[in-house]
Scaffold this motif. Structure first.
Motif, PDB file in Angstrom:
ATOM      1  N   GLN A  50      -2.891   2.063  -4.362  1.00 42.38           N
ATOM      2  CA  GLN A  50      -3.739   1.947  -3.188  1.00 42.38           C
ATOM      3  C   GLN A  50      -4.220   0.503  -3.098  1.00 42.38           C
ATOM      4  O   GLN A  50      -4.960   0.022  -3.968  1.00 42.38           O
ATOM      5  N   GLU A  52      -3.506  13.785  -1.009  1.00 45.31           N
ATOM      6  CA  GLU A  52      -4.355  12.593  -0.973  1.00 45.31           C
ATOM      7  C   GLU A  52      -5.812  12.961  -1.248  1.00 45.31           C
ATOM      8  O   GLU A  52      -6.509  12.273  -2.013  1.00 45.31           O
ATOM      9  N   ILE A  63       0.277   6.483  -7.573  1.00 43.61           N
ATOM     10  CA  ILE A  63       0.401   5.893  -6.242  1.00 43.61           C
ATOM     11  C   ILE A  63      -0.541   4.697  -6.173  1.00 43.61           C
ATOM     12  O   ILE A  63      -1.686   4.748  -6.653  1.00 43.61           O
ATOM     13  N   ASP A 119       0.823  -1.202   0.000  1.00 44.07           N
ATOM     14  CA  ASP A 119       0.000   0.000   0.000  1.00 44.07           C
ATOM     15  C   ASP A 119       0.863   1.260   0.000  1.00 44.07           C
ATOM     16  O   ASP A 119       1.843   1.350   0.736  1.00 44.07           O
ATOM     17  N   LYS A 120       0.491   2.190  -0.823  1.00 43.62           N
ATOM     18  CA  LYS A 120       1.143   3.494  -0.974  1.00 43.62           C
ATOM     19  C   LYS A 120       2.511   3.420  -1.672  1.00 43.62           C
ATOM     20  O   LYS A 120       3.298   4.364  -1.586  1.00 43.62           O
ATOM     21  N   ASP A 121       2.790   2.333  -2.363  1.00 49.01           N
ATOM     22  CA  ASP A 121       3.969   2.314  -3.239  1.00 49.01           C
ATOM     23  C   ASP A 121       3.765   3.330  -4.357  1.00 49.01           C
ATOM     24  O   ASP A 121       2.649   3.493  -4.881  1.00 49.01           O
ATOM     25  N   ASN A 162       6.930  10.792   3.172  1.00 53.11           N
ATOM     26  CA  ASN A 162       5.504  10.572   2.941  1.00 53.11           C
ATOM     27  C   ASN A 162       5.278  10.336   1.448  1.00 53.11           C
ATOM     28  O   ASN A 162       5.697  11.145   0.621  1.00 53.11           O
ATOM     29  N   PRO A 163       4.650   9.222   1.050  1.00 48.32           N
ATOM     30  CA  PRO A 163       4.502   8.913  -0.377  1.00 48.32           C
ATOM     31  C   PRO A 163       3.692   9.951  -1.150  1.00 48.32           C
ATOM     32  O   PRO A 163       3.940  10.172  -2.341  1.00 48.32           O
ATOM     33  N   TYR A 164       2.723  10.607  -0.498  1.00 48.58           N
ATOM     34  CA  TYR A 164       1.937  11.627  -1.195  1.00 48.58           C
ATOM     35  C   TYR A 164       2.770  12.895  -1.402  1.00 48.58           C
ATOM     36  O   TYR A 164       2.621  13.593  -2.417  1.00 48.58           O
ATOM     37  N   GLN A 221       8.442   5.095   5.819  1.00 49.40           N
ATOM     38  CA  GLN A 221       7.412   5.969   6.372  1.00 49.40           C
ATOM     39  C   GLN A 221       7.945   6.982   7.370  1.00 49.40           C
ATOM     40  O   GLN A 221       7.430   8.097   7.473  1.00 49.40           O
ATOM     41  N   ARG A 234       9.346   2.559  -2.710  1.00 46.13           N
ATOM     42  CA  ARG A 234       8.702   2.193  -1.438  1.00 46.13           C
ATOM     43  C   ARG A 234       9.249   3.105  -0.348  1.00 46.13           C
ATOM     44  O   ARG A 234      10.362   2.915   0.161  1.00 46.13           O
TER      45      ARG A 234
END
Length: 537
Positions: free
Chosen positions: A428, A507, A426, A410-412, A452-454, A448, A445
């Motif tokens: 989900q 997001e 991104i 998730d969030k890759d 932050n991926p966003y 965290q 990846r």
């Protein structure tokens, strides 16, 4: 450059011989010029040419003397010697416009740019090692020369060059050498011959062991005098030719490269491959990098430089100009000017310190075909074509997972590895669904606690991020990025609290985009149903 009136007149001339091939029309124009200037018959011109200019004769002799006499009275009445001479020089432009044949000549404004860069001492012995029909060397030699050497492997093109030179320099043919050959064979015979000025296009697409672009560049350099200048047009991809990495490094280390100018992507009308203009000379301690990729005017046959553009490019104060020490270039291994002219990010960290970068699985087409299904399953394949507007818009269902898959979390963040256009999205995760990616994608990846991926996807889709990404990808019509190069991408520093704040905003924006896309798809589906219902009733 032809005027509209000249174009009209030359179209009329071409229409006199509308059934003939382009090479034949050159033969007509040349023969008519000689018939008019010398007041001789076509038969007499052929006999004289056979004796003195065998290369030209082989082209002229493909037609009977009577063919040249046909319509000659009309030609003599309507066209002056100046008209016919201009036709010989500008013929390619006529045919490109008229779409009767395809011949790709060097843009005149590129030669004009080179003329501004050539020193007076380089105007003595001039050579073109892929001379085509002689357009480039004619313009480079129009300010004076002691000798001209043309090397061209297509005999008919070489013959047209000879026609043009014979018409313009009838008394200087002893100072002009035309070889029907390629540079490799020419160098074997004339390896000791040196020139003050060399211009050439690398023979793009030739990948044989002795004819690669870097091998061609090396051969051209071997023919340059110690005080000479060489200008070579090459594809941007030369900086990533692994088989010739040592040769590239030797050119940089020995100071053979003086200037690199990055040309617009569609500068040549016949290819989308981005290209460079290399200026080679001896004894350089640094390399001048000039990014002219965004400077152009769009014409009917592609992009070109205006006179003002040329003055800007050669201005030492041009904002897209940077002088870089050879040692620094050697360390980076990069020859693309845009790489050295990126917007500096004062406080940044390499992506590799903030995230893991993975390459998608090498999946064989046959294996995938056996696994594909039209039914919804708990296994999904994501490809570069499925990325759109920061989201995964399309997936392929699989009956099972292939061997050794790269499973997404998730969030890759997904980014195209090999593509003609850049895609970013991104991922989900969905409950109960396992998703994989193929070799067309790279997976970022984020750790965290660091990234932050966003925040990352917002940066990658920003103007600053897009500019930085261009340096990650190899140059070419098909762009490629490696795990190593993506790890080196600079990411602007921000505290994790700041990243999370901005990440929440991004997001929400992506959720809104996703909802709008779904609404649009439902509206289109409803429209289609209504249309079908209307014509069934």
């Amino acid at each position: 450059m032809l005027t509209k009136e000249q174009e009209r007149r030359y179209f009329e001339y071409c229409n006199l011989y509308r059934e003939e091939e382009q090479f034949d029309i050159y033969a007509f124009a040349y023969t008519h010029y000689q018939m008019t200037s010398q007041n001789l018959t076509a038969q007499q011109i052929l006999e004289e040419t056979k004796k003195n200019e065998p290369l030209i004769y082989r082209l002229l002799s493909e037609l009977e003397p009577e063919s040249y006499e046909k319509n000659y009275d009309k030609v003599k009445e309507q066209y002056s010697l100046s008209d016919l001479q201009s036709f010989l020089i500008e013929g390619e432009e006529i045919f490109q416009t008229n779409r009767r044949a395809i011949y790709h000549k060097t843009p005149d404004n590129l030669i004009k740019l080179i003329q501004h860069l050539v020193s007076d001492s380089s105007r003595r012995d001039i050579a073109d090692f892929t001379s085509g029909r002689g357009n480039s060397i004619l313009r480079l030699g129009n300010k004076g020369f002691e000798s001209l050497t043309l090397v061209e492997r297509e005999e008919k093109n070489a013959a047209i060059s000879a026609m043009k030179l014979k018409v313009i320099y009838p008394d200087r043919m002893n100072d002009i050498e035309i070889q029907v050959n390629d540079l490799n064979n020419y160098s074997e015979v004339y390896g000791e011959k040196k020139f003050d000025l060399i211009f050439s296009h690398c023979p793009w697409g030739d990948r044989t062991s002795n004819q690669s672009e870097w091998r061609f560049i090396e051969l051209a350099m071997n023919h340059l005098k110690e005080t000479g200048q060489a200008f070579l047009c090459v594809p941007c991809g030369i900086e990533h030719r692994k088989a010739f990495e040592e040769l590239k490094e030797r050119f940089i280390e020995k100071g053979f490269i003086h200037r690199v100018i990055q040309l617009p992507e569609r500068y040549y009308s016949y290819t989308a491959i981005p290209s460079l203009l290399l200026e080679l000379s001896f004894g350089n301690q640094s390399i001048d990098f000039i990014d002219a990729s965004q400077m152009h005017i769009e014409g009917r046959n592609g992009y070109y430089f205006s006179d003002q553009d040329i003055q800007t490019i050669i201005d030492p104060e041009f904002s897209k100009h940077k002088e870089v020490p050879c040692q620094e270039v050697l360390e980076t291994g990069r020859l693309l000017p845009s790489y050295y002219l990126l917007t500096p990010i004062e406080d940044a960290r390499p992506l590799g310190e903030l995230a893991d970068v993975l390459r998608g699985s090498d999946l064989k087409k046959k294996d995938l075909e056996d696994l594909k299904t039209d039914e919804l399953t708990s296994f999904q394949l994501i490809r570069s074509s499925g990325l759109n507007n920061g989201l995964v818009a399309e997936v392929t269902s699989l009956t099972d997972l292939p061997e050794s898959p790269v499973l997404l979390e998730d969030k890759d963040v997904l980014i195209t590895r090999v593509s003609s256009s850049l895609g970013i999205a991104i991922y989900q995760a969905e409950e109960g669904v396992q998703s994989i990616v193929d070799q067309s994608l790279l997976v970022i990846r984020a750790r965290q606690q660091s990234l932050n991926p966003y925040y990352l996807i917002a940066y990658l889709q920003s103007e600053l991020g897009q500019e930085q990404l261009q340096a990650v990808y190899s140059s070419g019509a098909i762009k490629q990025a490696s795990v190593k190069s993506l790890r080196e991408l600079p990411v602007p520093k921000a505290t994790i609290q700041e990243q999370e704040h901005w990440g929440r905003l991004i997001e929400r924006k992506l959720e809104q985009i996703s909802q709008k896309i779904l609404e649009l798809e439902l509206a289109l589906e409803d429209y289609c149903e209504e249309s079908n219902r209307l014509f069934k009733e």
